[in-house]
Design a protein around this motif. Structure first.
Motif, PDB file in Angstrom:
ATOM      1  N   TYR A 105       0.808  -1.216   0.000  1.00  0.00           N
ATOM      2  CA  TYR A 105       0.000   0.000   0.000  1.00  0.00           C
ATOM      3  C   TYR A 105       0.842   1.268   0.000  1.00  0.00           C
ATOM      4  CZ  TYR A 105      -3.394  -3.636   0.869  1.00  0.00           C
ATOM      5  OH  TYR A 105      -4.151  -4.787   0.762  1.00  0.00           O
ATOM      6  N   GLU A 106       2.168   1.127   0.036  1.00  0.00           N
ATOM      7  CA  GLU A 106       3.026   2.271  -0.262  1.00  0.00           C
ATOM      8  C   GLU A 106       2.881   2.640  -1.736  1.00  0.00           C
ATOM      9  OE1 GLU A 106       7.130   1.731   0.903  1.00  0.00           O
ATOM     10  OE2 GLU A 106       6.522   0.394   2.542  1.00  0.00           O
ATOM     11  N   TYR A 107       2.654   1.646  -2.582  1.00  0.00           N
ATOM     12  CA  TYR A 107       2.526   1.855  -4.019  1.00  0.00           C
ATOM     13  C   TYR A 107       1.076   2.075  -4.444  1.00  0.00           C
ATOM     14  CZ  TYR A 107       7.237  -0.067  -3.779  1.00  0.00           C
ATOM     15  OH  TYR A 107       8.554  -0.292  -3.464  1.00  0.00           O
ATOM     16  N   PHE A 108       0.148   1.467  -3.714  1.00  0.00           N
ATOM     17  CA  PHE A 108      -1.278   1.572  -4.049  1.00  0.00           C
ATOM     18  C   PHE A 108      -2.079   1.901  -2.784  1.00  0.00           C
ATOM     19  CE2 PHE A 108       0.618  -2.015  -6.502  1.00  0.00           C
ATOM     20  CZ  PHE A 108       0.701  -1.389  -7.736  1.00  0.00           C
ATOM     21  N   PRO A 109      -1.941   3.099  -2.223  1.00  0.00           N
ATOM     22  CA  PRO A 109      -2.638   3.409  -0.962  1.00  0.00           C
ATOM     23  C   PRO A 109      -4.153   3.313  -1.063  1.00  0.00           C
ATOM     24  CG  PRO A 109      -1.646   5.388  -1.936  1.00  0.00           C
ATOM     25  CD  PRO A 109      -1.103   4.221  -2.685  1.00  0.00           C
ATOM     26  N   TRP A 110      -4.692   3.517  -2.260  1.00  0.00           N
ATOM     27  CA  TRP A 110      -6.146   3.440  -2.435  1.00  0.00           C
ATOM     28  C   TRP A 110      -6.672   2.013  -2.322  1.00  0.00           C
ATOM     29  CZ3 TRP A 110      -2.626   5.059  -6.132  1.00  0.00           C
ATOM     30  CH2 TRP A 110      -2.333   4.143  -7.146  1.00  0.00           C
ATOM     31  N   GLU A 111      -5.776   1.017  -2.377  1.00  0.00           N
ATOM     32  CA  GLU A 111      -6.213  -0.380  -2.322  1.00  0.00           C
ATOM     33  C   GLU A 111      -6.458  -0.864  -0.894  1.00  0.00           C
ATOM     34  OE1 GLU A 111      -7.008  -2.421  -4.769  1.00  0.00           O
ATOM     35  OE2 GLU A 111      -6.529  -0.951  -6.332  1.00  0.00           O
ATOM     36  N   ASP A 112      -6.031  -0.135   0.120  1.00  0.00           N
ATOM     37  CA  ASP A 112      -6.219  -0.545   1.512  1.00  0.00           C
ATOM     38  C   ASP A 112      -7.444   0.143   2.075  1.00  0.00           C
ATOM     39  OD1 ASP A 112      -6.003  -1.506   4.043  1.00  0.00           O
ATOM     40  OD2 ASP A 112      -4.067  -0.578   4.502  1.00  0.00           O
TER      41      ASP A 112
END
Length: 299
Positions: A105-112
């Motif tokens: 989620y450092e790369y895709f924060p919207w996924e968490d």
């Protein structure tokens, strides 16, 4: 001779190696988190998977266990020769997190979605609305619909398995740095990566989220003995959403995926919890065994 060399296709082997530590899904990286372990297929490699394993060990020191081929990307954007990026998904366990491991989620924060992060509502939805408005006629409506379906807008459900589609939409809309070479994105948070490595990582996340719904691969990320609470935390970390406790345990029990070890974990901060282990014979008993995700807990 020069033309013949230019026409040669280079095969690049890329590894998406995942672990879960302290409730956070991690990916093994190089170059201070900017790249996934990777390297070219060389004459000495007896197979592409063997070559990938060799590069991972050389670059990170890890000797891999579970590995499956992920996807092949055709990259025509680098240099004079086309590049095929052959990617693999690997699952492992880690006892301690080192600098090589970075959170998904450092790369895709919207996924968490576990803690009510409002990245989508605060940043992504307005940016996609501007992107849609920049189009005309039917294209504008198609963009609006695609954004709504992909990111769960306008009352539509959030679908965890659309990780790759969400990243590719942000890329197409010019909202991530990779879409501009070395230039910035449009304020959408998330660390970028070199080459196509964030796209490859998104593919790995999507594959694993889909796979845990019909195959018991989550147990490749678990220690030999675990609590049901720990198992649920791991699945929630991968899915990026909370799960209903009773539904989750009922599914695990119905599928006979685990058995008690006879020991307990006394370090739970409360009542000691029973320890379980994965029943590996379930793979022989039922070809389609899995850990299907229950309905997310209502908020």
């Amino acid at each position: 001779m020069v033309a013949a060399q230019r026409d040669l296709v280079v095969a690049e082997l890329v590894a998406v190696i995942t672990a879960v530590h302290d409730g956070e899904p991690l990916v093994l990286t190089t170059a201070v988190g900017r790249r996934l372990p990777s390297g070219p297929l060389e004459p000495g490699h007896r197979s592409m998977q063997a070559g990938m394993r060799s590069w991972v060990e050389q670059q990170t020191g890890y000797d891999l266990g579970y590995v499956e081929q992920l996807y092949t990307f055709a990259d025509r954007d680098r240099g004079d020769r086309p590049v095929l990026e052959v990617s693999y998904l690997g699952l492992t366990t880690v006892r301690a997190r080192t600098a090589q491991w970075h959170g998904w989620y450092e790369y895709f924060p919207w996924e968490d979605r576990r803690d009510g992060d409002d990245t989508v509502a605060r940043t992504i939805a307005p940016a996609l609305a501007r992107w849609a408005e920049a189009a005309r006629g039917e294209d504008r409506e198609r963009r609006r619909l695609r954004a709504a379906v992909t990111f769960g807008l306008d009352g539509r459900p959030w679908l965890p398995g659309l990780t790759l589609q969400r990243y590719e939409l942000l890329y197409e809309a010019g909202l991530v740095p990779e879409a501009h070479g070395d230039g910035p994105g449009d304020g959408v948070p998330g660390a970028d990566m070199d080459s196509h490595h964030r796209r490859i990582l998104a593919t790995g996340v999507a594959r694993l989220r889909a796979k845990i719904q019909y195959r018991p691969v989550v147990f490749e990320l678990m220690p030999g003995a675990f609590t049901l609470g720990g198992l649920q935390t791991t699945v929630e970390a991968l899915a990026g959403q909370h799960l209903h406790k009773q539904n989750f345990r009922r599914l695990v029990e119905q599928q006979e995926l685990v058995e008690e070890t006879g020991d307990v974990d006394a370090d739970t901060g409360g009542r000691p919890a029973k320890l379980f282990r994965f029943r590996r014979q379930v793979l022989d008993e039922r070809e389609a065994a899995g850990t299907k995700l229950p309905i997310p807990r209502a908020r």
